[in-house]
Scaffold this active site. Structure first.
Site, short mmCIF file in Angstrom:
data_model
loop_
_atom_site.label_atom_id
_atom_site.label_comp_id
_atom_site.label_asym_id
_atom_site.label_seq_id
_atom_site.Cartn_x
_atom_site.Cartn_y
_atom_site.Cartn_z
N ASP A 60 0.83 -1.14 0.07
CA ASP A 60 0.14 0.11 -0.04
C ASP A 60 0.90 1.37 0.22
O ASP A 60 1.86 1.24 1.01
CB ASP A 60 -0.75 0.07 1.24
CG ASP A 60 -2.17 1.03 1.14
OD1 ASP A 60 -3.10 0.83 1.53
OD2 ASP A 60 -1.62 2.21 0.72
N SER A 127 -8.25 13.68 -14.17
CA SER A 127 -9.64 13.45 -15.02
C SER A 127 -10.21 14.64 -15.23
O SER A 127 -10.15 15.78 -14.81
CB SER A 127 -10.27 12.84 -13.83
OG SER A 127 -11.81 12.64 -14.44
N THR A 129 -13.04 15.52 -14.81
CA THR A 129 -13.59 15.88 -13.58
C THR A 129 -13.42 17.09 -13.10
O THR A 129 -14.27 17.70 -12.44
CB THR A 129 -14.04 14.60 -12.73
OG1 THR A 129 -15.11 14.55 -11.93
CG2 THR A 129 -12.82 14.54 -11.86
N TYR A 152 -14.07 12.39 -4.67
CA TYR A 152 -13.05 11.74 -5.74
C TYR A 152 -12.55 12.96 -6.78
O TYR A 152 -11.42 13.11 -6.82
CB TYR A 152 -13.74 10.68 -6.65
CG TYR A 152 -13.12 10.62 -7.95
CD1 TYR A 152 -13.54 10.94 -9.21
CD2 TYR A 152 -11.83 9.68 -7.89
CE1 TYR A 152 -12.89 10.82 -10.32
CE2 TYR A 152 -11.21 9.63 -8.85
CZ TYR A 152 -11.62 10.18 -10.24
OH TYR A 152 -10.93 9.84 -11.32
N LYS A 156 -8.50 14.69 -7.15
CA LYS A 156 -7.74 14.94 -8.52
C LYS A 156 -7.39 16.35 -8.64
O LYS A 156 -6.26 16.41 -9.11
CB LYS A 156 -8.68 14.45 -9.67
CG LYS A 156 -8.76 13.10 -9.84
CD LYS A 156 -7.57 12.27 -10.14
CE LYS A 156 -7.61 10.83 -10.13
NZ LYS A 156 -6.48 9.90 -9.87
N TYR A 180 -8.10 12.72 -18.26
CA TYR A 180 -8.59 11.78 -19.22
C TYR A 180 -10.12 12.23 -19.46
O TYR A 180 -10.63 12.47 -18.17
CB TYR A 180 -8.83 10.28 -18.55
CG TYR A 180 -7.38 9.60 -18.07
CD1 TYR A 180 -7.75 8.73 -16.83
CD2 TYR A 180 -6.20 10.17 -18.49
CE1 TYR A 180 -6.37 8.08 -16.62
CE2 TYR A 180 -4.97 9.61 -17.89
CZ TYR A 180 -5.29 8.81 -17.00
OH TYR A 180 -3.93 8.08 -16.29
N ASN A 182 -13.49 10.08 -20.86
CA ASN A 182 -14.01 8.74 -20.49
C ASN A 182 -13.39 7.40 -21.13
O ASN A 182 -13.68 7.04 -22.22
CB ASN A 182 -15.15 8.75 -20.75
CG ASN A 182 -16.21 9.68 -19.88
OD1 ASN A 182 -16.10 10.71 -19.70
ND2 ASN A 182 -17.17 9.16 -19.03
N LEU A 203 -20.84 3.62 -17.52
CA LEU A 203 -21.86 3.14 -18.51
C LEU A 203 -21.43 1.73 -19.17
O LEU A 203 -22.17 0.96 -19.34
CB LEU A 203 -22.04 4.25 -19.70
CG LEU A 203 -22.81 4.07 -20.70
CD1 LEU A 203 -24.31 3.78 -20.33
CD2 LEU A 203 -22.99 5.27 -21.90
C1 WQD Z 1 -21.30 8.32 -18.55
C2 WQD Z 1 -22.76 8.52 -18.83
C3 WQD Z 1 -24.20 8.73 -17.19
C4 WQD Z 1 -24.35 4.46 -16.34
C5 WQD Z 1 -17.03 9.04 -14.52
C6 WQD Z 1 -15.99 9.92 -13.41
C7 WQD Z 1 -14.87 10.19 -14.29
C8 WQD Z 1 -14.21 8.98 -15.01
C9 WQD Z 1 -15.13 8.45 -15.88
C10 WQD Z 1 -12.17 8.45 -13.35
C11 WQD Z 1 -23.26 9.39 -17.91
C12 WQD Z 1 -24.79 7.81 -18.18
C13 WQD Z 1 -23.79 5.70 -16.72
C14 WQD Z 1 -25.56 3.87 -16.59
C15 WQD Z 1 -26.38 5.67 -17.79
N1 WQD Z 1 -13.85 8.23 -13.82
N2 WQD Z 1 -25.16 6.50 -17.64
N3 WQD Z 1 -26.36 4.60 -17.20
O1 WQD Z 1 -19.83 9.91 -14.99
O2 WQD Z 1 -18.92 10.60 -17.32
O3 WQD Z 1 -17.39 9.86 -15.61
O4 WQD Z 1 -16.32 7.90 -14.91
O5 WQD Z 1 -11.60 9.28 -13.68
O6 WQD Z 1 -14.18 10.92 -13.34
O7 WQD Z 1 -16.85 10.91 -13.17
O8 WQD Z 1 -18.95 8.24 -16.68
O9 WQD Z 1 -19.68 5.98 -17.17
O10 WQD Z 1 -20.45 6.95 -15.23
O11 WQD Z 1 -21.32 7.79 -17.25
O12 WQD Z 1 -27.17 6.42 -18.48
O13 WQD Z 1 -26.12 2.81 -15.98
O14 WQD Z 1 -23.55 7.58 -19.00
O15 WQD Z 1 -25.41 9.32 -16.74
O16 WQD Z 1 -24.25 10.46 -18.57
P1 WQD Z 1 -18.70 9.88 -15.89
P2 WQD Z 1 -20.00 7.21 -16.57
#
Ligand code: WQD
Length: 345
Positions: A60, A127, A129, A152, A156, A180, A182, A203
């Site tokens: 760790d 990110s 974000t 989170y 970052k 990054y 997505n 997603l």
């Molecule tokens: C993408 C879109 C959801 C799941 C996050 C972190 C980001 C990075 C990537 C680390 C959104 C929609 C999602 C589902 C859906 N992680 N969705 N149904 O939120 O853009 O980014 O992951 O670094 O920091 O914030 O990615 O894939 O969660 O969502 O409709 O079952 O898909 O609402 O619009 P996100 P995500």
């Protein structure tokens, strides 16, 4: 053999793909991981892909003495690519202290060891974000940093500032933060990929698990946004393209081509894709029909974001090469591989 590069979080999703690309380029790679959210077998799978299994050190990074003794024994490490962090946005809201401690103490220990043992370079996994919901799209690196919407995301933002200030204070240290968008998809060998624990937040793993029959239905979180089809827009890039960007960033630092001691680059395709378009891409790429329902908006989601990657294109000589359909196809092939593996056990 080229220089020795440490990849923290190296058995994780992006870390393992980056290890493969580094080894393909002839670098000696050492993985450091505490296996909190990944498995040691990933090192063997990296070995199956590259022909050489990287050294894996399991500990760790929050253990300061252990970090220091590792780099004392490995003071010929030329650069560290730092992925290791907790990264579940939703979980971070419920466990802020765990996120601040884990994500920041590990970084501080690494930077302290770099200073103490003369490790010159760090590439940091950041990110998009940090931008929140940008005013202007596509988003460039000089876009204003918005107040983080999750602990989170805040780790970052704070992580970037800790690196910036440490580099400013210590001659001989240099770094690059890669923001990054997505990351999606998996290595074309289907031997490594994203393996979220429990119910996926993101997603694409939710799509592939639904297609495999592990999830009853996919929910689209909102179709009443101010976008062409009402669903949120993101910039989805293939994880192998993302991994290759890390190799170009390390090379830039090792060859002294960096223009400042601390630099930041957006890594994305430059193209926005909606949730519904991502679903269509998966169906087109795999020939599988996806059942989904339209649900309410997810708290914390921003409406739309995609990168202006021109700085990375120009300065890193990097741009994405894979299409969305190709990324979806590799995500599906990985899902099938890992489920069959799990079923065989
Ligand atoms: C993408 C879109 C959801 C799941 C996050 C972190 C980001 C990075 C990537 C680390 C959104 C929609 C999602 C589902 C859906 N992680 N969705 N149904 O939120 O853009 O980014 O992951 O670094 O920091 O914030 O990615 O894939 O969660 O969502 O409709 O079952 O898909 O609402 O619009 P996100 P995500």
């Amino acid at each position: 053999m080229k220089e020795k590069i440490v990849v923290t979080g190296g058995t994780g999703y992006i870390g393992s793909h980056t290890a493969v690309e580094l080894m393909n380029e002839g670098y000696e790679v050492i993985l450091i991981d505490n296996l909190y959210n990944s498995e040691a077998v990933v090192a063997d799978r990296i070995g199956q892909i590259t022909g050489k299994t990287p050294q894996l050190e399991v500990f760790d990074l929050c253990r300061k003495k252990k970090v220091s003794s590792f780099f004392r024994e490995n003071n010929d490490v030329a650069a560290i690519i730092h992925f290791a962090a907790y990264k579940a946005v939703g979980e971070s809201v419920n466990k802020p202290l765990a996120y601040y401690r884990n994500n920041l103490v590990s970084l501080i220990n690494l930077l302290g060891a770099m200073k103490k043992h003369g490790i010159p370079a760090m590439v940091f996994s950041s990110s998009c974000t940090v931008y929140g919901q940008p005013e202007k799209l596509p988003v460039t690196e000089d876009a204003p940093i918005q107040p983080a919407v999750s602990p989170y995301g805040n780790t970052k933002q704070i992580g970037e500032e800790i690196i910036r200030d440490t580099i400013a204070a210590h001659q001989g240290l240099k770094g690059i933060s890669l923001r990054y968008f997505n990351p999606i998809g998996a290595h074309p060998s289907a031997l490594i990929g994203e393996l979220p624990r429990g119910v996926p937040e993101n997603l694409v793993p939710f799509i592939t698990q639904t297609a495999y029959g592990l999830r009853d239905e996919l929910k689209v979180f909102g179709n009443d946004y101010n976008t062409p089809d009402g669903s949120c827009i993101r910039d989805y890039l293939h994880v192998v393209d993302l991994a290759k960007a890390h190799v170009t960033a390390v090379k830039r630092l090792l060859e002294g081509k960096n223009k400042n001691d601390y630099e930041i680059f957006n890594l994305g395709t430059g193209k926005g894709v909606s949730v519904l378009e991502a679903i269509s891409s998966f169906e087109r790429a795999t020939g599988r029909k996806l059942q989904y329902t339209i649900a309410g908006r997810r708290a914390g989601d921003i409406e739309k974001i995609w990168a202006d990657p021109s700085l990375a294109n120009r300065e890193l000589g990097w741009k994405t090469a894979s299409s969305l359909d190709e990324a979806m196809k590799t995500a599906w092939e990985w899902e099938q591989y890992i489920r069959k593996k799990t079923e065989e056990q």
